[in-house]
Motif scaffolding. Sequence first.
Motif, PDB file in Angstrom:
ATOM      1  N   TYR A 136       1.059  -0.879  -0.128  1.00  0.00           N
ATOM      2  CA  TYR A 136       0.296  -0.176   0.307  1.00  0.00           C
ATOM      3  C   TYR A 136       0.459   1.295  -0.239  1.00  0.00           C
ATOM      4  CZ  TYR A 136      -4.641  -2.762   0.209  1.00  0.00           C
ATOM      5  OH  TYR A 136      -5.088  -3.368   0.195  1.00  0.00           O
ATOM      6  N   GLU A 137       2.244   1.431  -0.149  1.00  0.00           N
ATOM      7  CA  GLU A 137       3.105   2.585   0.173  1.00  0.00           C
ATOM      8  C   GLU A 137       4.241   2.604  -1.645  1.00  0.00           C
ATOM      9  OE1 GLU A 137       6.030   2.490   2.858  1.00  0.00           O
ATOM     10  OE2 GLU A 137       4.619   1.226   4.312  1.00  0.00           O
ATOM     11  N   VAL A 138       3.228   1.851  -2.207  1.00  0.00           N
ATOM     12  CA  VAL A 138       3.426   1.651  -3.686  1.00  0.00           C
ATOM     13  C   VAL A 138       3.139   2.942  -4.191  1.00  0.00           C
ATOM     14  CG1 VAL A 138       3.907   0.426  -6.079  1.00  0.00           C
ATOM     15  CG2 VAL A 138       4.443  -0.404  -4.123  1.00  0.00           C
ATOM     16  N   PRO A 139       3.832   3.758  -5.072  1.00  0.00           N
ATOM     17  CA  PRO A 139       3.029   4.542  -5.687  1.00  0.00           C
ATOM     18  C   PRO A 139       2.688   4.347  -6.605  1.00  0.00           C
ATOM     19  CG  PRO A 139       4.998   5.192  -6.233  1.00  0.00           C
ATOM     20  CD  PRO A 139       5.699   3.928  -4.866  1.00  0.00           C
ATOM     21  N   ALA A 140       1.353   3.406  -7.008  1.00  0.00           N
ATOM     22  CA  ALA A 140       0.769   2.880  -7.637  1.00  0.00           C
ATOM     23  C   ALA A 140      -0.937   3.651  -7.610  1.00  0.00           C
ATOM     24  CB  ALA A 140       1.090   1.888  -8.363  1.00  0.00           C
ATOM     25  N   SER A 141      -1.885   2.901  -8.352  1.00  0.00           N
ATOM     26  CA  SER A 141      -3.191   2.673  -8.412  1.00  0.00           C
ATOM     27  C   SER A 141      -3.194   2.451  -7.574  1.00  0.00           C
ATOM     28  CB  SER A 141      -4.021   2.696  -9.737  1.00  0.00           C
ATOM     29  OG  SER A 141      -3.660   1.422 -10.108  1.00  0.00           O
ATOM     30  N   TRP A 142      -4.869   2.304  -6.962  1.00  0.00           N
ATOM     31  CA  TRP A 142      -4.990   1.257  -5.194  1.00  0.00           C
ATOM     32  C   TRP A 142      -5.254   0.001  -5.993  1.00  0.00           C
ATOM     33  CZ3 TRP A 142      -9.189  -1.025  -5.771  1.00  0.00           C
ATOM     34  CH2 TRP A 142     -10.387  -1.031  -6.866  1.00  0.00           C
ATOM     35  N   GLU A 143      -5.728  -0.074  -7.356  1.00  0.00           N
ATOM     36  CA  GLU A 143      -5.980  -1.655  -8.432  1.00  0.00           C
ATOM     37  C   GLU A 143      -4.625  -1.748  -8.122  1.00  0.00           C
ATOM     38  OE1 GLU A 143      -8.903   1.310 -10.213  1.00  0.00           O
ATOM     39  OE2 GLU A 143      -7.354   1.136  -9.525  1.00  0.00           O
ATOM     40  N   VAL A 144      -3.351  -1.545  -8.627  1.00  0.00           N
ATOM     41  CA  VAL A 144      -2.279  -1.874  -8.486  1.00  0.00           C
ATOM     42  C   VAL A 144      -2.063  -2.691  -7.106  1.00  0.00           C
ATOM     43  CG1 VAL A 144       0.075  -1.693  -8.877  1.00  0.00           C
ATOM     44  CG2 VAL A 144      -1.487  -1.201 -10.822  1.00  0.00           C
ATOM     45  N   ARG A 145      -2.177  -1.707  -5.753  1.00  0.00           N
ATOM     46  CA  ARG A 145      -1.653  -1.987  -4.893  1.00  0.00           C
ATOM     47  C   ARG A 145      -2.410  -2.811  -4.200  1.00  0.00           C
ATOM     48  NH1 ARG A 145      -2.445   4.240  -4.079  1.00  0.00           N
ATOM     49  NH2 ARG A 145      -3.731   3.806  -2.881  1.00  0.00           N
ATOM     50  N   ASP A 146      -3.808  -3.137  -4.581  1.00  0.00           N
ATOM     51  CA  ASP A 146      -4.485  -4.156  -4.020  1.00  0.00           C
ATOM     52  C   ASP A 146      -4.059  -5.210  -4.068  1.00  0.00           C
ATOM     53  OD1 ASP A 146      -6.672  -4.501  -2.328  1.00  0.00           O
ATOM     54  OD2 ASP A 146      -7.999  -4.148  -3.851  1.00  0.00           O
ATOM     55  N   SER A 147      -3.688  -5.343  -5.419  1.00  0.00           N
ATOM     56  CA  SER A 147      -3.291  -7.200  -6.090  1.00  0.00           C
ATOM     57  C   SER A 147      -2.134  -7.139  -6.207  1.00  0.00           C
ATOM     58  CB  SER A 147      -3.732  -6.331  -8.089  1.00  0.00           C
ATOM     59  OG  SER A 147      -5.522  -5.894  -8.524  1.00  0.00           O
ATOM     60  N   LEU A 148      -1.522  -6.351  -6.584  1.00  0.00           N
ATOM     61  CA  LEU A 148      -0.317  -6.887  -5.140  1.00  0.00           C
ATOM     62  C   LEU A 148      -0.019  -7.339  -3.895  1.00  0.00           C
ATOM     63  CD1 LEU A 148       2.865  -7.076  -5.688  1.00  0.00           C
ATOM     64  CD2 LEU A 148       3.085  -4.733  -4.798  1.00  0.00           C
ATOM     65  N   LYS A 149      -1.387  -6.917  -3.110  1.00  0.00           N
ATOM     66  CA  LYS A 149      -0.862  -6.826  -2.169  1.00  0.00           C
ATOM     67  C   LYS A 149      -1.613  -8.973  -1.867  1.00  0.00           C
ATOM     68  CE  LYS A 149      -1.936  -6.116   2.652  1.00  0.00           C
ATOM     69  NZ  LYS A 149      -1.669  -5.521   4.033  1.00  0.00           N
ATOM     70  N   CYS A 150      -2.876  -8.803  -2.354  1.00  0.00           N
ATOM     71  CA  CYS A 150      -3.520  -9.876  -2.479  1.00  0.00           C
ATOM     72  C   CYS A 150      -3.135 -11.612  -2.896  1.00  0.00           C
ATOM     73  CB  CYS A 150      -4.604  -9.899  -3.617  1.00  0.00           C
ATOM     74  SG  CYS A 150      -5.840  -8.906  -2.778  1.00  0.00           S
ATOM     75  N   ALA A 151      -2.023 -10.684  -4.065  1.00  0.00           N
ATOM     76  CA  ALA A 151      -1.240 -11.696  -4.622  1.00  0.00           C
ATOM     77  C   ALA A 151      -0.072 -12.584  -3.609  1.00  0.00           C
ATOM     78  CB  ALA A 151      -0.486 -11.195  -5.923  1.00  0.00           C
ATOM     79  N   CYS A 152       0.639 -11.700  -3.444  1.00  0.00           N
ATOM     80  CA  CYS A 152       1.999 -11.999  -2.216  1.00  0.00           C
ATOM     81  C   CYS A 152       0.358 -12.847  -0.984  1.00  0.00           C
ATOM     82  CB  CYS A 152       2.057 -10.004  -1.640  1.00  0.00           C
ATOM     83  SG  CYS A 152       3.033  -9.689  -2.431  1.00  0.00           S
ATOM     84  N   LEU A 153      -0.152 -12.339  -0.851  1.00  0.00           N
ATOM     85  CA  LEU A 153      -0.777 -13.061   0.738  1.00  0.00           C
ATOM     86  C   LEU A 153      -1.830 -14.499  -0.061  1.00  0.00           C
ATOM     87  CD1 LEU A 153      -3.126 -10.363   2.290  1.00  0.00           C
ATOM     88  CD2 LEU A 153      -1.351 -11.214   2.817  1.00  0.00           C
ATOM     89  N   PHE A 154      -2.396 -14.183  -1.201  1.00  0.00           N
ATOM     90  CA  PHE A 154      -2.597 -16.064  -1.800  1.00  0.00           C
ATOM     91  C   PHE A 154      -1.168 -16.848  -2.446  1.00  0.00           C
ATOM     92  CE2 PHE A 154      -6.125 -13.752  -2.768  1.00  0.00           C
ATOM     93  CZ  PHE A 154      -7.463 -14.752  -2.476  1.00  0.00           C
ATOM     94  N   TRP A 155       0.153 -16.080  -2.085  1.00  0.00           N
ATOM     95  CA  TRP A 155       1.409 -16.719  -2.259  1.00  0.00           C
ATOM     96  C   TRP A 155       1.758 -17.660  -1.002  1.00  0.00           C
ATOM     97  CZ3 TRP A 155       6.462 -17.353  -1.105  1.00  0.00           C
ATOM     98  CH2 TRP A 155       6.970 -17.858  -1.625  1.00  0.00           C
ATOM     99  N   LEU A 156       1.923 -16.011  -0.091  1.00  0.00           N
ATOM    100  CA  LEU A 156       2.390 -16.914   0.777  1.00  0.00           C
ATOM    101  C   LEU A 156       1.008 -18.013   1.695  1.00  0.00           C
ATOM    102  CD1 LEU A 156       3.336 -13.580   2.452  1.00  0.00           C
ATOM    103  CD2 LEU A 156       4.392 -15.227   2.303  1.00  0.00           C
ATOM    104  N   ALA A 157      -0.349 -17.367   1.996  1.00  0.00           N
ATOM    105  CA  ALA A 157      -1.256 -19.026   1.878  1.00  0.00           C
ATOM    106  C   ALA A 157      -0.583 -20.137   1.387  1.00  0.00           C
ATOM    107  CB  ALA A 157      -2.139 -18.915   1.531  1.00  0.00           C
ATOM    108  N   ALA A 158      -0.212 -20.289  -0.094  1.00  0.00           N
ATOM    109  CA  ALA A 158      -0.125 -22.066  -0.975  1.00  0.00           C
ATOM    110  C   ALA A 158       1.479 -22.534  -0.417  1.00  0.00           C
ATOM    111  CB  ALA A 158       0.091 -21.706  -2.412  1.00  0.00           C
ATOM    112  N   SER A 159       2.126 -21.317   0.013  1.00  0.00           N
ATOM    113  CA  SER A 159       3.929 -22.071   0.601  1.00  0.00           C
ATOM    114  C   SER A 159       3.041 -22.701   1.440  1.00  0.00           C
ATOM    115  CB  SER A 159       4.501 -20.472   0.190  1.00  0.00           C
ATOM    116  OG  SER A 159       5.237 -20.994   1.390  1.00  0.00           O
TER     117      SER A 159
END
Length: 123
Positions: A60-83
Amino acid sequence: MSDAFDPDTSRTVRRLMDCYDLLTEVCASLPLPISLPQEVGPGHWSDRADAVARTAELAYEVPASWEVRDSLKCACLFWLAASDLLLAQAMEPKRYRPEAATAVLLTAEDYLHDTRRDLGIEG
């Protein structure tokens, strides 16, 4: 991660690594790039997971649209869950875990593709 996994788990581990590579590409393409470790091998797995967790915190600190920030955070969380599912599989194998991890990774991949699109990354 172990090479002694059954074929389904081994396939899911490879998918997890492919998803990590996609995450690395997306993070390197951010307006303020985030660098993730590229070392390979089981000894570096916790470094990768720690880096993905840190990226989720920074999303959420990335200087980008909220869509980019939200999608990035969700991708990371889902990757961590799979791991986490695959780490649990290494400790105590269950038939459902590789399939569950694959389902979670599909969602992470979808979020990463959305992020790529929103960043204008071709390919």
